[in-house]
Write a protein that holds these residues in place. Structure first.
Motif, PDB file in Angstrom:
ATOM      1  N   ALA A   1       0.834  -1.205   0.000  1.00 45.30           N
ATOM      2  CA  ALA A   1       0.000   0.000   0.000  1.00 45.30           C
ATOM      3  C   ALA A   1       0.867   1.254   0.000  1.00 45.30           C
ATOM      4  N   ILE A   2       1.932   1.254   0.818  1.00 41.08           N
ATOM      5  CA  ILE A   2       2.815   2.427   0.868  1.00 41.08           C
ATOM      6  C   ILE A   2       3.568   2.599  -0.450  1.00 41.08           C
ATOM      7  N   ARG A   3       3.985   1.492  -1.026  1.00 37.96           N
ATOM      8  CA  ARG A   3       4.796   1.559  -2.239  1.00 37.96           C
ATOM      9  C   ARG A   3       3.978   1.975  -3.465  1.00 37.96           C
TER      10      ARG A   3
ATOM     11  N   SER B   1      15.885  -0.893   4.703  1.00 35.17           N
ATOM     12  CA  SER B   1      15.669  -1.009   3.260  1.00 35.17           C
ATOM     13  C   SER B   1      14.187  -0.994   2.895  1.00 35.17           C
ATOM     14  N   SER B   2      13.309  -0.663   3.840  1.00 37.55           N
ATOM     15  CA  SER B   2      11.864  -0.637   3.608  1.00 37.55           C
ATOM     16  C   SER B   2      11.333   0.775   3.788  1.00 37.55           C
ATOM     17  N   PRO B   3      10.128   1.046   3.286  1.00 37.62           N
ATOM     18  CA  PRO B   3       9.534   2.367   3.510  1.00 37.62           C
ATOM     19  C   PRO B   3       9.411   2.680   4.994  1.00 37.62           C
TER      20      PRO B   3
ATOM     21  N   GLY C   1       7.132   7.119   2.547  1.00 35.49           N
ATOM     22  CA  GLY C   1       7.366   6.270   1.385  1.00 35.49           C
ATOM     23  C   GLY C   1       8.824   5.961   1.134  1.00 35.49           C
ATOM     24  N   LYS C   2       9.719   6.573   1.912  1.00 34.06           N
ATOM     25  CA  LYS C   2      11.149   6.341   1.747  1.00 34.06           C
ATOM     26  C   LYS C   2      11.727   5.723   3.016  1.00 34.06           C
ATOM     27  N   ALA C   3      12.856   5.056   2.850  1.00 31.84           N
ATOM     28  CA  ALA C   3      13.508   4.439   4.007  1.00 31.84           C
ATOM     29  C   ALA C   3      13.985   5.522   4.973  1.00 31.84           C
ATOM     30  N   SER C   4      13.868   5.244   6.264  1.00 32.96           N
ATOM     31  CA  SER C   4      14.275   6.193   7.288  1.00 32.96           C
ATOM     32  C   SER C   4      15.169   5.487   8.302  1.00 32.96           C
TER      33      SER C   4
END
Length: 303
Positions: free
Chosen positions: A154-156, A222-224, A172-175
């Motif tokens: 869903a986020i991607r 490596s994930s949102p 939506g980006k890695a943090s």
């Protein structure tokens, strides 16, 4: 038993990565597939609905979803943690017998001695209701895997979710901030679980309790960031569950002591000494020689 715990956790996390990595396909830039149609799309609708309730904040929507999922799983996870605690306390109470049997297994020089020590160890586990897996399972993680997959996809693939910002962090980006917070929350949970653990098991469990936070750290990096937020809040819930178990641990320990008072301990067979075995072998050889000599005399007498 310690190896089986490591394998079970690693296998569950590897399966999670496999589910999230390649289950959504795209055609002409449009996603499709089972995970997208039946998990991501409903997940988007849930996120949109929650975000509308909380001032169009998808960050708060993820937090609320995490709280709902964790509250539903709380009874199951507390029950599983209690089961693992019971196994830890039982193992601690039979530790002297386990140590003696382990020494006997190392000192065994014949297959018969090794088999006797192994059977005694199995009897020790069986008579005291000790599980070979230590009562630790991956069911709560497996139950959450559809939630992970739905949230990830869903986020991607949702424009609203992929562009959402929470506390100046793009979801939506890695943090690395949320990845580090997720790591610390599960590391704290591991530390809390060791506070009430029997002293003889702390050294054995350190690697296992550290492996899960490290795996979560690499996964969330490596994930949102939305998924990192889910793990961070979930880690705080895991700390709460551990505090609940630690509160009840003294009572669990008393209950186990009462139940194990009347449990018969398996007889630990003494290793057969080499001298005794040699004497027995000589006796058998002498008997066979005498038997053959008597048989020869009988044949001579018949002739």
């Amino acid at each position: 038993m310690k190896i089986s715990k490591k394998v079970s956790v690693t296998a569950a996390l590897a399966s999670l990565a496999l589910v999230l990595s390649g289950c959504v396909q795209t055609k002409n830039g449009k996603p499709y597939g089972f995970v997208y149609d039946y998990l991501a799309v409903p997940g988007q609708h849930v996120m949109d609905w929650l975000a509308n309730i909380f001032g169009n904040s998808y960050g708060w929507a993820i937090i609320i979803l995490t709280v709902i999922v964790r509250m539903v799983l709380l009874p199951l996870m507390v029950k599983q943690m209690r089961s693992a605690t019971v196994q830890q306390e039982k193992i601690s109470m039979v530790r002297p017998q386990m140590t003696a049997l382990q020494k006997q297994q190392k000192a065994a020089k014949t297959p018969e001695e090794q088999a006797a020590a192994s059977q005694a160890m199995m009897a020790l586990y069986r008579n005291n209701g000790i599980s070979m897996t230590g009562g630790i399972g991956c069911l709560p993680l497996l139950i959450q895997m559809p939630i992970f997959a739905a949230l990830y996809a869903a986020i991607r693939y949702s424009p609203e979710l992929s562009k959402a910002v929470f506390m100046n962090i793009p979801l939506g980006k890695a943090s690395w901030i949320l990845a580090l917070l997720s790591f610390l929350s599960y590391l704290l949970q591991g530390y809390l679980s060791m506070l009430g653990m029997p002293a003889d098991q702390k050294k054995q469990m350190r690697y296992t309790l550290l492996m899960s936070p490290v795996m979560i750290l690499f996964f969330t990096m490596s994930s949102p960031a939305g998924l990192g937020l889910y793990f961070f809040v979930g880690g705080l819930f895991a700390c709460l569950q551990t505090l609940i178990i630690n509160f009840y641990r003294p009572r669990i320990r008393r209950e186990i002591k009462e139940k194990m008072k009347d449990q018969p301990a398996p007889v630990i067979p003494e290793p057969v000494k080499p001298e005794v075995k040699q004497v027995k072998a000589a006796e058998v050889h002498d008997k066979n020689r005498n038997r053959n000599r008597n048989a020869g005399k009988q044949q001579h007498h018949n002739h």
